[in-house]
Scaffold this motif. Structure first.
Motif, PDB file in Angstrom:
ATOM      1  N   TRP A 140       0.832  -1.208   0.000  1.00 39.54           N
ATOM      2  CA  TRP A 140       0.000   0.000   0.000  1.00 39.54           C
ATOM      3  C   TRP A 140       0.862   1.252   0.000  1.00 39.54           C
ATOM      4  O   TRP A 140       1.843   1.337   0.736  1.00 39.54           O
ATOM      5  N   ARG A 141       0.481   2.251  -0.799  1.00 41.46           N
ATOM      6  CA  ARG A 141       1.154   3.553  -0.850  1.00 41.46           C
ATOM      7  C   ARG A 141       0.486   4.458   0.180  1.00 41.46           C
ATOM      8  O   ARG A 141      -0.735   4.605   0.197  1.00 41.46           O
ATOM      9  N   VAL A 142       1.283   5.079   1.063  1.00 39.15           N
ATOM     10  CA  VAL A 142       0.746   6.003   2.057  1.00 39.15           C
ATOM     11  C   VAL A 142       0.247   7.263   1.353  1.00 39.15           C
ATOM     12  O   VAL A 142       0.596   7.533   0.202  1.00 39.15           O
ATOM     13  N   ALA A 143      -0.579   8.039   2.041  1.00 36.13           N
ATOM     14  CA  ALA A 143      -1.266   9.183   1.438  1.00 36.13           C
ATOM     15  C   ALA A 143      -0.330  10.180   0.757  1.00 36.13           C
ATOM     16  O   ALA A 143      -0.634  10.681  -0.324  1.00 36.13           O
ATOM     17  N   ASP A 144       0.816  10.480   1.360  1.00 40.96           N
ATOM     18  CA  ASP A 144       1.706  11.478   0.752  1.00 40.96           C
ATOM     19  C   ASP A 144       2.657  10.885  -0.290  1.00 40.96           C
ATOM     20  O   ASP A 144       3.477  11.591  -0.870  1.00 40.96           O
ATOM     21  N   GLY A 145       2.559   9.579  -0.536  1.00 45.39           N
ATOM     22  CA  GLY A 145       3.351   8.924  -1.578  1.00 45.39           C
ATOM     23  C   GLY A 145       4.800   8.682  -1.244  1.00 45.39           C
ATOM     24  O   GLY A 145       5.559   8.235  -2.103  1.00 45.39           O
ATOM     25  N   THR A 146       5.222   8.923  -0.009  1.00 47.61           N
ATOM     26  CA  THR A 146       6.636   8.804   0.347  1.00 47.61           C
ATOM     27  C   THR A 146       7.052   7.401   0.779  1.00 47.61           C
ATOM     28  O   THR A 146       8.242   7.148   0.962  1.00 47.61           O
ATOM     29  N   TRP A 193       9.145   0.305   0.869  1.00 44.29           N
ATOM     30  CA  TRP A 193       9.768   1.236  -0.080  1.00 44.29           C
ATOM     31  C   TRP A 193       9.692   2.631   0.509  1.00 44.29           C
ATOM     32  O   TRP A 193       8.711   2.983   1.174  1.00 44.29           O
ATOM     33  N   LEU A 194      10.728   3.416   0.269  1.00 45.21           N
ATOM     34  CA  LEU A 194      10.768   4.814   0.714  1.00 45.21           C
ATOM     35  C   LEU A 194      11.251   5.701  -0.422  1.00 45.21           C
ATOM     36  O   LEU A 194      12.161   5.311  -1.165  1.00 45.21           O
ATOM     37  N   SER A 195      10.680   6.899  -0.536  1.00 44.54           N
ATOM     38  CA  SER A 195      11.159   7.838  -1.549  1.00 44.54           C
ATOM     39  C   SER A 195      12.551   8.354  -1.181  1.00 44.54           C
ATOM     40  O   SER A 195      13.337   8.689  -2.056  1.00 44.54           O
ATOM     41  N   GLU A 196      12.833   8.415   0.114  1.00 43.34           N
ATOM     42  CA  GLU A 196      14.161   8.806   0.606  1.00 43.34           C
ATOM     43  C   GLU A 196      14.583   7.849   1.699  1.00 43.34           C
ATOM     44  O   GLU A 196      13.838   7.624   2.647  1.00 43.34           O
ATOM     45  N   LYS A 197      15.767   7.311   1.580  1.00 41.17           N
ATOM     46  CA  LYS A 197      16.283   6.400   2.599  1.00 41.17           C
ATOM     47  C   LYS A 197      16.459   7.154   3.911  1.00 41.17           C
ATOM     48  O   LYS A 197      16.662   8.354   3.937  1.00 41.17           O
ATOM     49  N   TRP A 205      -4.778   4.918   2.273  1.00 36.20           N
ATOM     50  CA  TRP A 205      -3.675   4.317   1.541  1.00 36.20           C
ATOM     51  C   TRP A 205      -4.238   3.671   0.285  1.00 36.20           C
ATOM     52  O   TRP A 205      -5.370   3.176   0.271  1.00 36.20           O
ATOM     53  N   THR A 206      -3.432   3.639  -0.772  1.00 39.68           N
ATOM     54  CA  THR A 206      -3.854   3.089  -2.056  1.00 39.68           C
ATOM     55  C   THR A 206      -3.047   1.825  -2.344  1.00 39.68           C
ATOM     56  O   THR A 206      -1.817   1.811  -2.186  1.00 39.68           O
TER      57      THR A 206
END
Length: 132
Positions: A26-32, A50-54, A128-129
């Motif tokens: 699931w992707r959290v609301a802010d997409g991070t 997964w994280l947009s920033e480690k 979440w999506t």
């Protein structure tokens, strides 16, 4: 005609069963971040997949855990609480706190998460999506 009704009934049961399952990514609301939800016995658990920033768990109240990676970090532990609903705890790495949590499957692709400060009515929520 009877055969069509039976097939439609079976399809309805299968669709409802699929809806009742939050297992997946699931992707959290802010997409991070993406959260991988899986079964843990009778409960469901979630970890950061997964994280947009480690990053590291720098806000953890336990100084020994502040250098652990956020990737793979377990954050959800929930038990069934009714049809398409689960309750338990969520860890928020942004502030290093754990909160009372509830999760509700709104559709096959939308999950509603609500977290509350323990012992209060101070709550927040987000949708979440489904990714997978």
């Amino acid at each position: 005609m009877k055969r069509s009704w039976i097939c439609a009934s079976i399809f309805s049961v299968v669709a409802t069963a699929a809806l009742a399952d939050p297992i997946g990514e699931w992707r959290v609301a802010d997409g991070t971040a993406h959260i991988q939800i899986s079964r843990c016995g009778q409960a469901i658990c979630g970890k950061i997949a997964w994280l947009s920033e480690k990053g590291v768990d720098e806000n953890n109240p336990d100084p020994r855990q502040r250098k652990r990676s956020l990737l793979g970090l377990p954050i959800l532990n929930l038990k069934p609480a009714g049809d398409n609903q689960w309750t338990g705890t969520i860890y928020n790495a942004k502030d290093g706190q754990s909160y009372a949590a509830s999760l509700a499957l709104r559709s096959e692709k939308v999950l509603l998460l609500e977290g509350c400060v323990n012992g209060t009515n101070i709550c927040g929520g987000e949708e979440w999506t489904r990714v997978r």
